[in-house]
Design a protein around this motif. Structure first.
Motif, PDB file in Angstrom:
ATOM      1  N   UNK A 100     104.678   7.779  68.014  1.00 52.81           N
ATOM      2  CA  UNK A 100     103.267   8.032  67.752  1.00 52.81           C
ATOM      3  C   UNK A 100     102.404   7.137  68.631  1.00 52.81           C
ATOM      4  N   UNK A 133     100.289  13.883  67.990  1.00 54.37           N
ATOM      5  CA  UNK A 133     101.149  14.638  67.078  1.00 54.37           C
ATOM      6  C   UNK A 133     101.912  15.736  67.830  1.00 54.37           C
ATOM      7  N   UNK A 158     110.274  16.014  61.345  1.00 50.06           N
ATOM      8  CA  UNK A 158     111.521  15.242  61.268  1.00 50.06           C
ATOM      9  C   UNK A 158     112.606  15.971  60.467  1.00 50.06           C
ATOM     10  N   UNK A 209     109.987  11.150  52.447  1.00 47.81           N
ATOM     11  CA  UNK A 209     108.776  10.559  53.014  1.00 47.81           C
ATOM     12  C   UNK A 209     107.595  11.509  52.788  1.00 47.81           C
ATOM     13  N   UNK A 215     114.219   5.447  53.596  1.00 41.65           N
ATOM     14  CA  UNK A 215     113.046   6.195  54.040  1.00 41.65           C
ATOM     15  C   UNK A 215     112.446   5.526  55.282  1.00 41.65           C
ATOM     16  N   UNK A 267     109.159   8.403  63.313  1.00 41.82           N
ATOM     17  CA  UNK A 267     107.857   9.010  63.586  1.00 41.82           C
ATOM     18  C   UNK A 267     106.957   8.010  64.302  1.00 41.82           C
ATOM     19  N   UNK A 286     113.513  12.403  55.240  1.00 41.08           N
ATOM     20  CA  UNK A 286     112.317  13.008  55.828  1.00 41.08           C
ATOM     21  C   UNK A 286     111.504  13.711  54.747  1.00 41.08           C
ATOM     22  N   UNK A 298     113.112   7.906  58.723  1.00 41.35           N
ATOM     23  CA  UNK A 298     112.106   8.844  59.262  1.00 41.35           C
ATOM     24  C   UNK A 298     110.774   8.170  59.572  1.00 41.35           C
ATOM     25  N   UNK A 299     110.399   7.156  58.774  1.00 38.01           N
ATOM     26  CA  UNK A 299     109.108   6.491  59.039  1.00 38.01           C
ATOM     27  C   UNK A 299     109.084   5.845  60.421  1.00 38.01           C
ATOM     28  N   UNK A 312      99.110  14.692  56.159  1.00 39.83           N
ATOM     29  CA  UNK A 312     100.217  14.093  56.908  1.00 39.83           C
ATOM     30  C   UNK A 312     101.543  14.748  56.532  1.00 39.83           C
ATOM     31  N   UNK A 350     102.313  17.129  59.168  1.00 38.99           N
ATOM     32  CA  UNK A 350     102.654  16.472  60.429  1.00 38.99           C
ATOM     33  C   UNK A 350     104.092  15.937  60.383  1.00 38.99           C
ATOM     34  N   UNK A 351     104.450  15.353  59.223  1.00 36.11           N
ATOM     35  CA  UNK A 351     105.782  14.752  59.096  1.00 36.11           C
ATOM     36  C   UNK A 351     106.911  15.779  59.036  1.00 36.11           C
TER      37      UNK A 351
END
Lengths: 165, 425
Positions: B55, A57, A139, A116, B44, B51, A113, B47-48, A132, A135-136
């Motif tokens: 990761x 992360x 973005x 999400x 969506x 990330x 972002x 961004x998914x 999470x 963490x997200x």
């Protein structure tokens, strides 16, 4: 009037930039310490379960924030030799259009972002059990910063000069 | 939308953005975003995928290998290694040229990027080459070419990216980098020596063991770095990412307490600088994952593979075509971008004609190393030109014989393992 506004935006951007570069240093040092801890704990004691996840992360956060510094500097890899062959005015118009397109991408990063994040209300990270959603955040946050930087660039474009000539 | 239309739209928008100077990472993201919008796919995904694209614990090796290389290239390490190498090779005429090549090869074992390798060797050798009146253009071209070995001899950032995309084993890729890297070095040194002997360069003294020992004693700390990095990986004790962190530990200890050429303040500055360099690759990987998602969703690589196979099924012809595509891409694009964009497209084709994933990774790395010295987009030429002040055009002219030699190595690396599969470990 526009010039003064732009100068104010620029000085705010400088401030953001210097704060982020300290943040990047901090995150990278953090990642460095965590991975050293992972090696030491595994070799000499029992391995921690959270070091791998935390360092992943941290990598994502530090990469995106460092990318905003690179974006402000214009350091991101680009093909420049074609654009350089154009005349100055054409170059400015091309840059203006490309900046508008870039802005749409940053807006996507921000809007979707956050979308999400709103979809992941109950999700927690497997090892550390942190939400999470937190963490997200990296973005949309870095999307906002880069959008701010590109808006300054867009403001630099002088419409009136184009009309008068 | 059909796969053909998606492919066409994706690549036209992407190429237009690129040509008009949009940063590649953003161009790839924006063109993917346009396709998703037209294909009515929930955005969506953007961004998914961004990330998920970063990761990975394996990618931690990217910033840390860059950092280790930067820490070692700023400061005394490269000069001390050069002194040691020179004491070994001083019996040759025009010794500084093979010294440049061998120093670049050793530094390749410290640095994961060719730009850092080139910068380290250029910084250490250019003043000396100037003082001894070596041909300036050729020296610059030689250092730029030798620097490209930086990504072939492990550690290697492009190999890490390739392994991340294709799930090939990083340590196998690393292990198979030594021979091609050495071949490149030998080919370059041979051309340089031929020129030096033809033009009667000074040199040809006797070997002095006292000198070798004296320079070895100070250079040993730098020379240990590749052994620490690679020993950790190949013994299986550490993952490549952990080895990269250990390399940084070592670089910090050496520069603070042994060579004493840096303070914490310098180290902090280099950390931020290296992280910005690493972020260029990371941001690109991140947005390129959206692009890779589109490719996979519309099965574009399969379409391309079938298209090519319907024209020819001769594996020697197809691999030659792949080599050509990579070399041409290397003229116009930068290494990491090519790996990230072209690997998903070409990997299926290469494996369908029986090329092993590791072999293809090596082919790609060598082809891209050559791309670093083919202008207009040629990072190593820019680095050397920045140090020497000689314009790119002039260096490029001196580059031609060296370039041909490197292409010869690429052909060997491509075809030999197809004929003798055992030479890939």
């Amino acid at each position: 009037m526009r010039k003064r506004l732009r100068e104010r935006f620029e000085s705010t951007a400088d401030l953001i930039d210097s704060v982020i570069s300290k943040f990047v240093l901090l995150l990278l040092l953090g990642m460095f310490v965590v991975i050293n801890l992972q090696i030491i704990s595994r070799e000499f004691f029992t391995a921690f379960s959270w070091t791998e996840e935390l360092s992943r992360y941290l990598l994502i956060w530090v990469s995106l924030f460092a990318a905003t510094i690179a974006y402000r500097k214009g350091a991101h890899i680009a093909i420049t030799f074609v654009v350089k062959s154009f005349r100055k005015k054409q170059r400015q118009i091309i840059k203006f259009i490309m900046d508008l397109f870039s802005a749409t991408f940053f807006i996507t990063m921000i809007y979707y972002g956050f979308k999400m994040i709103s979809m992941e209300t109950y999700q927690k990270s497997p090892a550390m059990q942190i939400p999470m959603q937190v963490v997200y955040l990296c973005i949309p946050l870095t999307g906002i910063i880069m959008l701010y930087y590109v808006l300054i660039e867009i403001l630099k474009f002088n419409f009136r000069e184009e009309e008068s000539k | 939308m059909s796969a053909g239309i998606v492919f066409l739209l994706l690549f036209t928008t992407f190429s237009l953005f690129l040509i008009f100077g949009m940063p590649i990472a953003i161009a790839i993201g924006t063109s993917s975003f346009i396709i998703l919008l037209l294909g009515k796919i929930p955005l969506v995904i953007v961004p998914q995928r961004m990330f998920a694209g970063m990761d990975s614990f394996a990618l931690i090796a990217v910033p840390f290998f860059i950092l280790a290389g930067d820490l070692m290239s700023e400061g005394k390490t490269s000069e001390l290694i050069m002194d040691f190498v020179e004491s070994l090779l001083s019996f040759l005429k025009g010794a500084l040229w093979p010294v440049a090549v061998l120093t670049a090869m050793i530094f390749a074992g410290i640095s994961g990027s060719s730009a850092a390798d080139t910068a380290a060797v250029a910084g250490a050798l250019i003043p000396e080459l100037k003082r001894r009146k070596y041909d300036k253009d050729f020296s610059s071209a030689l250092i730029a070419s030798a620097g490209s070995i930086g990504i072939v001899i492990p550690p290697s950032v492009p190999m890490i990216l390739y392994a991340f995309i294709t799930y090939a084993s990083i340590s196998k890729l690393f292990l198979n980098g030594f021979i091609p890297g050495t071949l490149m070095g030998v080919a370059l040194a041979a051309i340089a020596l031929r020129k030096a002997y033809k033009e009667h360069y000074a040199g040809g003294g006797r070997l002095s063991f006292r000198n070798i020992w004296a320079t070895f004693k100070t250079a040993i700390w730098g020379l240990l770095t590749p052994i620490i990095i690679l020993g950790g990986i190949f013994s299986g004790k550490f993952t490549p990412s952990e080895s990269a962190v250990i390399a940084v530990d070592w670089a910090i200890i050496v520069s603070l307490y042994i060579y004493r050429d840096k303070r914490w303040k310098d180290i902090f500055r280099i950390i931020v600088k290296s992280m910005i360099t690493a972020s260029l690759v990371m941001f690109l990987i991140s947005t390129a994952r959206v692009f890779a998602w589109i490719l996979a969703n519309w099965s574009i690589p399969t379409m391309l593979t079938n298209g090519v196979l319907s024209i020819s099924t001769n594996k020697f012809v197809i691999i030659l075509l792949i080599d050509l595509i990579l070399l041409i891409a290397g003229i116009f694009l930068e290494t990491a971008s090519i790996i990230i964009i072209f690997t998903p497209l070409l990997f299926g084709l290469a494996t369908s004609i029986g090329i092993s994933p590791v072999h293809f990774g090596i082919i790609e790395t060598v082809a891209l190393a050559i791309g670093m010295v083919t202008p207009p987009v040629a990072i190593n030429l820019y680095v050397v030109s920045g140090v020497t002040g000689i314009p790119i055009e002039q260096i490029s002219k001196a580059e031609i014989p060296l370039l041909l030699a490197l292409i010869g190595v690429l052909i060997l690396v491509t075809y030999l393992p197809m004929i003798f599969p055992k030479i890939i470990f």
